[in-house]
Design an enzyme around this catalytic site. Structure first.
Site, mmCIF file in Angstrom:
data_model
loop_
_atom_site.group_PDB
_atom_site.id
_atom_site.type_symbol
_atom_site.label_atom_id
_atom_site.label_comp_id
_atom_site.label_asym_id
_atom_site.label_seq_id
_atom_site.Cartn_x
_atom_site.Cartn_y
_atom_site.Cartn_z
ATOM 1 C CB CYS A 62 8.288 48.744 44.506
ATOM 2 S SG CYS A 62 8.114 48.747 46.304
ATOM 3 C CB ALA B 110 6.103 48.815 49.792
ATOM 4 C CD GLN C 160 4.001 45.363 51.439
ATOM 5 O OE1 GLN C 160 4.733 46.025 50.700
ATOM 6 N NE2 GLN C 160 4.188 44.069 51.657
ATOM 7 C CE1 TYR D 81 12.948 48.158 51.761
ATOM 8 C CE2 TYR D 81 11.323 46.408 51.533
ATOM 9 C CZ TYR D 81 12.300 47.207 50.984
ATOM 10 O OH TYR D 81 12.647 47.064 49.665
ATOM 11 N NE ARG E 144 5.210 39.829 51.352
ATOM 12 C CZ ARG E 144 5.472 39.883 50.050
ATOM 13 N NH1 ARG E 144 6.074 40.942 49.541
ATOM 14 N NH2 ARG E 144 5.121 38.904 49.248
ATOM 15 N NE ARG F 25 10.651 37.573 41.385
ATOM 16 C CZ ARG F 25 11.694 37.065 42.026
ATOM 17 N NH1 ARG F 25 12.916 37.317 41.583
ATOM 18 N NH2 ARG F 25 11.531 36.319 43.101
#
Length: 375
Positions: free
Chosen positions: A25, A57, A99, A189, A237, A330
């Site tokens: 995100c 997302a 996604q 989520y 996922r 990352r």
């Protein structure tokens, strides 16, 4: 030859290698629209040699966004800026994925770099600020005193609307030219909320037993697979474990992965966590055992993700069959050129994965006796 950097196919899609940029995100959209930040942020990963670049997302409905600044795909006008990104990724040899997500009770939260909802009135106008009451399987807040809102429990009509929204977004993703879509059922989520007994307190057909808690994920998957082209792969996922004794466990994920495979899912992006009270033993490759367990237990390709980045270890994970893809998030932010660098570390001496426009890197290496020109 490096297996990590060998081509691999899922259905009709062939990736140039097994490296993936995991969804991240950016909290940089307005009204769900992708912009130049997303174009540059994502484009650099294609230049860096990744095989598949996954977009963040992306809310299938406005109220499904984590924040007001998330990407969305709930209306046709949002297709064109995404198609621009897809075209660039393709032009640089990378596949493009998106996604599709619904944040459920973790929606309508502040941007992570702000001190809560501290926007001035001028900023709210400029940033297209929105806040709303989220929805969830049950009317229970994710966490107290952490900028979350108590949600409204979805009724059967609301659940049907969620399924329909995923379908509509998948159709738009096809129009934008994406090679694959990933259904987000992880990280606490909405779909993960239905799976986990930590969040799902329902007593109807969507709660209680594991079979009932899996129902919405499977219904979304069936509906999306029905409209997603047969030659294009479908990913899901999962949070393989909630890392909580009363939550979803890896054994549950193996069972779910079998059912997802039976419904046309081609690979599982294997993550974990997402709920309060989790005890996560963070460390390099800490989620790889989950990818391995699902791969073996459900006989389905898996994607390893989470604090990866050592080239030799990534190669070993693929070579030993613990996972089929290596995804960086990352690590990719830190080094968008990770694939071209890792490929050299693994002993590949050519510069074929570098874009033509970066030939000067080869000449620099020749001058300094680096990589293929080590004296």
């Amino acid at each position: 030859m490096s297996k990590l950097f060998s081509p691999v196919s899922l259905r009709g899609l062939t990736l140039r290698n097994r490296t993936v940029v995991a969804p991240m995100c950016q909290y940089s959209a307005q009204d769900g629209f992708a912009n130049d930040w997303h174009f540059v942020h994502l484009g650099r990963f294609a230049l860096g040699g990744f095989g598949l670049v996954m977009l963040e997302a992306t809310g299938v409905v406005p109220e499904g966004r984590i924040s007001y600044a998330d990407l969305g795909l709930w209306k046709d006008e949002q297709i064109a800026p995404l198609a621009r990104i897809v075209d660039f990724l393709h032009g640089q040899g990378a596949a493009a994925g998106i996604q599709l997500a619904h944040a459920g009770r973790k929606a309508s939260t502040p941007l992570p770099w702000r001190n809560g909802f501290d926007e001035t009135e001028a900023e709210k106008t400029a940033l297209h600020f929105e806040s709303w009451t989220p929805v969830a399987p049950s009317a229970e807040i994710h966490a107290e005193n952490k900028n979350f809102t108590t949600p409204t429990a979805l009724d059967k009509a609301g659940i049907r609307n969620v399924i329909d929204a995923f379908v509509a977004a998948a159709i738009r993703a096809e129009k934008a030219g994406f090679d694959t879509i990933e259904i987000h059922a992880a990280h606490g989520y909405l779909l993960n909320q239905f799976l986990s007994p930590l969040a799902n307190k329902r007593t109807d057909d969507y709660g209680g037993s594991r079979e009932n808690r899996m129902r919405l994920v499977l219904e979304v998957t069936e509906a999306v697979r029905a409209v997603w082209p047969a030659h294009k792969p479908l990913l899901v996922r999962l949070s393989a474990s909630d890392w909580h004794p009363e939550g979803w466990q890896i054994e549950d994920s193996v069972v779910l992965a079998r059912e997802l495979k039976a419904r046309g899912v081609d690979a599982i992006d294997t993550s974990s966590g997402g709920f309060e009270g989790a005890a996560i033993p963070l460390g390099a490759g800490y989620q790889v055992p989950f990818a391995e367990a699902i791969r073996e237990g459900a006989d389905i390709p898996t994607m390893a993700v989470g604090l990866l980045g050592d080239a030799a270890e990534a190669e070993a994970i693929i070579e030993s069959g613990r996972a089929d893809f290596i995804a960086l998030a990352r690590g990719a932010l830190d080094d968008p050129n990770w694939p071209v660098h890792a490929r050299h570390e693994l002993g590949v001496t050519d510069y074929d994965l570098w874009p033509k426009q970066t030939n000067r890197v080869r000449e620099r290496d020749r001058s300094l006796g680096l990589r293929a020109f080590t004296r």
